[in-house]
Design a protein around this motif. Structure first.
Motif, short mmCIF file in Angstrom:
data_model
loop_
_atom_site.label_atom_id
_atom_site.label_comp_id
_atom_site.label_asym_id
_atom_site.label_seq_id
_atom_site.Cartn_x
_atom_site.Cartn_y
_atom_site.Cartn_z
N ALA A 67 2.00 -8.90 5.42
CA ALA A 67 1.66 -10.13 4.72
C ALA A 67 0.40 -10.75 5.31
N GLY A 68 0.27 -10.72 6.63
CA GLY A 68 -0.91 -11.28 7.28
C GLY A 68 -2.17 -10.54 6.90
N THR A 69 -2.08 -9.22 6.79
CA THR A 69 -3.24 -8.43 6.38
C THR A 69 -3.63 -8.74 4.95
N VAL A 70 -2.66 -8.85 4.05
CA VAL A 70 -2.97 -9.17 2.66
C VAL A 70 -3.66 -10.53 2.56
N GLN A 71 -3.18 -11.50 3.35
CA GLN A 71 -3.82 -12.82 3.35
C GLN A 71 -5.28 -12.70 3.81
N ALA A 72 -5.53 -11.90 4.86
CA ALA A 72 -6.89 -11.72 5.37
C ALA A 72 -7.76 -11.04 4.32
N GLN A 73 -7.23 -10.02 3.65
CA GLN A 73 -7.99 -9.31 2.63
C GLN A 73 -8.39 -10.25 1.49
N GLN A 74 -7.43 -11.09 1.07
CA GLN A 74 -7.72 -12.01 -0.01
C GLN A 74 -8.71 -13.10 0.41
N GLU A 152 -16.46 -14.91 9.71
CA GLU A 152 -15.33 -15.22 10.59
C GLU A 152 -15.02 -14.08 11.55
N PRO A 153 -15.97 -13.65 12.38
CA PRO A 153 -15.69 -12.52 13.28
C PRO A 153 -14.49 -12.75 14.19
N GLU A 154 -14.17 -14.01 14.46
CA GLU A 154 -13.01 -14.27 15.30
C GLU A 154 -11.70 -13.94 14.58
N GLY A 155 -11.79 -13.79 13.25
CA GLY A 155 -10.59 -13.46 12.49
C GLY A 155 -10.49 -11.99 12.11
N HIS A 156 -11.42 -11.17 12.60
CA HIS A 156 -11.38 -9.75 12.25
C HIS A 156 -10.11 -9.07 12.74
N HIS A 157 -9.49 -9.63 13.76
CA HIS A 157 -8.27 -9.01 14.30
C HIS A 157 -7.13 -9.04 13.30
N ARG A 158 -7.25 -9.83 12.25
CA ARG A 158 -6.19 -9.89 11.25
C ARG A 158 -6.15 -8.63 10.37
N PHE A 159 -7.23 -7.86 10.43
CA PHE A 159 -7.28 -6.62 9.67
C PHE A 159 -6.78 -5.46 10.53
N PRO A 160 -6.12 -4.48 9.93
CA PRO A 160 -5.72 -3.30 10.71
C PRO A 160 -6.94 -2.47 11.09
N ARG A 161 -6.87 -1.78 12.20
CA ARG A 161 -7.95 -0.88 12.62
C ARG A 161 -7.72 0.46 11.93
N LEU A 162 -8.71 0.92 11.19
CA LEU A 162 -8.61 2.17 10.43
C LEU A 162 -8.96 3.34 11.35
N PRO A 208 -14.87 -5.42 8.85
CA PRO A 208 -13.99 -5.18 7.71
C PRO A 208 -14.68 -4.33 6.64
N LEU A 209 -13.98 -3.31 6.17
CA LEU A 209 -14.48 -2.41 5.13
C LEU A 209 -13.60 -2.53 3.89
N HIS A 210 -14.18 -2.29 2.74
CA HIS A 210 -13.36 -2.19 1.53
C HIS A 210 -12.46 -0.97 1.63
N ALA A 211 -13.02 0.16 2.06
CA ALA A 211 -12.30 1.40 2.38
C ALA A 211 -11.69 2.09 1.16
N ASP A 212 -12.15 1.76 -0.04
CA ASP A 212 -11.66 2.47 -1.23
C ASP A 212 -12.65 2.31 -2.38
N LEU A 213 -13.93 2.49 -2.07
CA LEU A 213 -14.98 2.27 -3.07
C LEU A 213 -15.15 3.51 -3.93
N HIS A 214 -14.53 3.48 -5.10
CA HIS A 214 -14.67 4.56 -6.08
C HIS A 214 -14.60 3.95 -7.47
N GLY A 215 -14.87 4.76 -8.48
CA GLY A 215 -14.99 4.25 -9.84
C GLY A 215 -13.76 3.56 -10.37
N GLY A 216 -12.58 3.92 -9.88
CA GLY A 216 -11.36 3.27 -10.34
C GLY A 216 -11.22 1.84 -9.86
N ASN A 217 -12.02 1.46 -8.86
CA ASN A 217 -11.99 0.09 -8.34
C ASN A 217 -13.29 -0.65 -8.64
#
Length: 334
Positions: A67-74, A152-162, A208-217
């Motif tokens: 849930a925290g990651t989804v909030q960060a993504q949004q 918000e580089p201080e908030g980058h930790h809210r994203f998972p490390r790929l 932070p990366l989008h990590a799914d950049l293709h035509g379907g998105n």
């Protein structure tokens, strides 16, 4: 005894999730007059027609994000909309704050994460094909990376490390291919080569990366690209976004031109990452392993039905990469 969600046929799954969307709508202040399916894939998206205009609602059926990651993504998506010229849907807030509604589903036996956003005009691109579209995609990616680095580089930790080939997802692929000695050997050899590349990138700066950049998105409307679906977003080196994008571009008669145009567009706004060719190819091939693993883990009816065939395709593509050093989704005939 009720049928488990993963054993339902596709129409039954969609109707169940439509009920989740109906219950989530008031949390976003929405009173839809109609709820229509857009896509039932790894996750499920509906179009909600409302008095204020159409809204996209995403039911995170198979997402492994917290849930925290989804909030960060949004939150990042909202900042992109606010701070840049990149066209993205604007996330809608829920009552009480944030951008995420949790809806209890007895059929799934858990709370389901639901997000909603403004509607993007235009049709899904499907395939990034023209030089103009490819160059625009490279420019868009570079703009996202520039924004991510300063946002918000201080908030980058809210994203998972790929990190690693499977981005930390549970490995169901190894067990699934264990009985097929040839396929198991291909998956193992490819996985080792991919993991070695990720290890060599371990000290690279990440954003932070989008990590799914293709035509379907992506959508193409009035000569401009729009991007959506930030569910896979996480922290990684910019080279990883380029490699993921390259995976989807390598699927036509011209296996070099579209990727070259993307890289040219990227370079027009931001220096290209300096990466050894062997490692770049391993990052492209890693996407094949990740997708195979995700399809095997999916509860979506159509993806479960396609899993066995996709494993065979995976083996053929990995064999070609291990033999030639270049990954492609379009294999030579004969």
């Amino acid at each position: 005894m009720p049928t488990a969600y993963q054993d339902l046929d596709e129409p039954s799954q969609v109707e169940l999730l439509r009920g989740v969307a109906d219950r989530a709508a008031p949390r976003f202040g929405l009173a839809p007059t109609e709820v229509r399916l857009v896509l039932h894939g790894f996750n499920t998206t509906f179009r909600l027609d409302t008095p204020g205009g159409p809204v996209a609602m995403r039911v995170n059926t198979n997402s492994l994000s917290s849930a925290g990651t989804v909030q960060a993504q949004q939150a990042w998506q909202h900042a992109i909309r606010r701070d840049t010229d990149v066209l993205v849907p604007d996330p809608l807030p829920v009552d009480g704050g944030g951008y995420l509604a949790l809806v209890r589903s007895a059929e799934l036996g858990r709370e389901v994460m639901v997000t909603a956003s403004t509607w993007l005009d235009g049709e899904d691109l499907g395939t990034v094909s023209t030089p103009e579209q490819c160059r625009a995609l490279g420019e868009l990616m570079a703009t996202l990376h520039e924004h991510a680095a300063s946002w918000e580089p201080e908030g980058h930790h809210r994203f998972p490390r790929l990190t690693g080939t499977l981005f930390g997802d549970p490995d169901v692929l190894t067990a699934a291919v264990a009985q097929d000695r040839e396929l198991a050997a291909l998956v193992s050899a490819a996985g080792q080569r991919c993991e070695a590349a990720f290890e060599r990138l371990a000290d690279e700066p990440v954003v932070p990366l989008h990590a799914d950049l293709h035509g379907g998105n992506l959508k193409w409307h009035d000569g401009r690209l729009a991007v959506f679906d930030f569910d896979d977003s996480g922290l990684g080196p910019p080279a990883l976004d380029l490699a993921i994008c390259a995976f989807y571009l390598r699927g036509g008669d011209d296996d070099h031109g579209p990727e070259s145009a993307v890289r040219a567009g990227y370079a027009a706004r931001r220096p290209l990452p300096d990466l050894a060719t062997e490692d770049a190819e391993a990052l492209v091939a890693a996407r094949q392993l990740l997708l195979a693993n995700s399809i095997l883990a999916s509860t979506t009816a159509g993806q479960r039905a396609d899993a066995a065939a996709y494993l065979r395709i995976t083996g053929d593509r990995l064999r070609h990469w291990l033999d030639t050093g270049r990954f492609t989704r379009t294999l030579p005939r004969g």
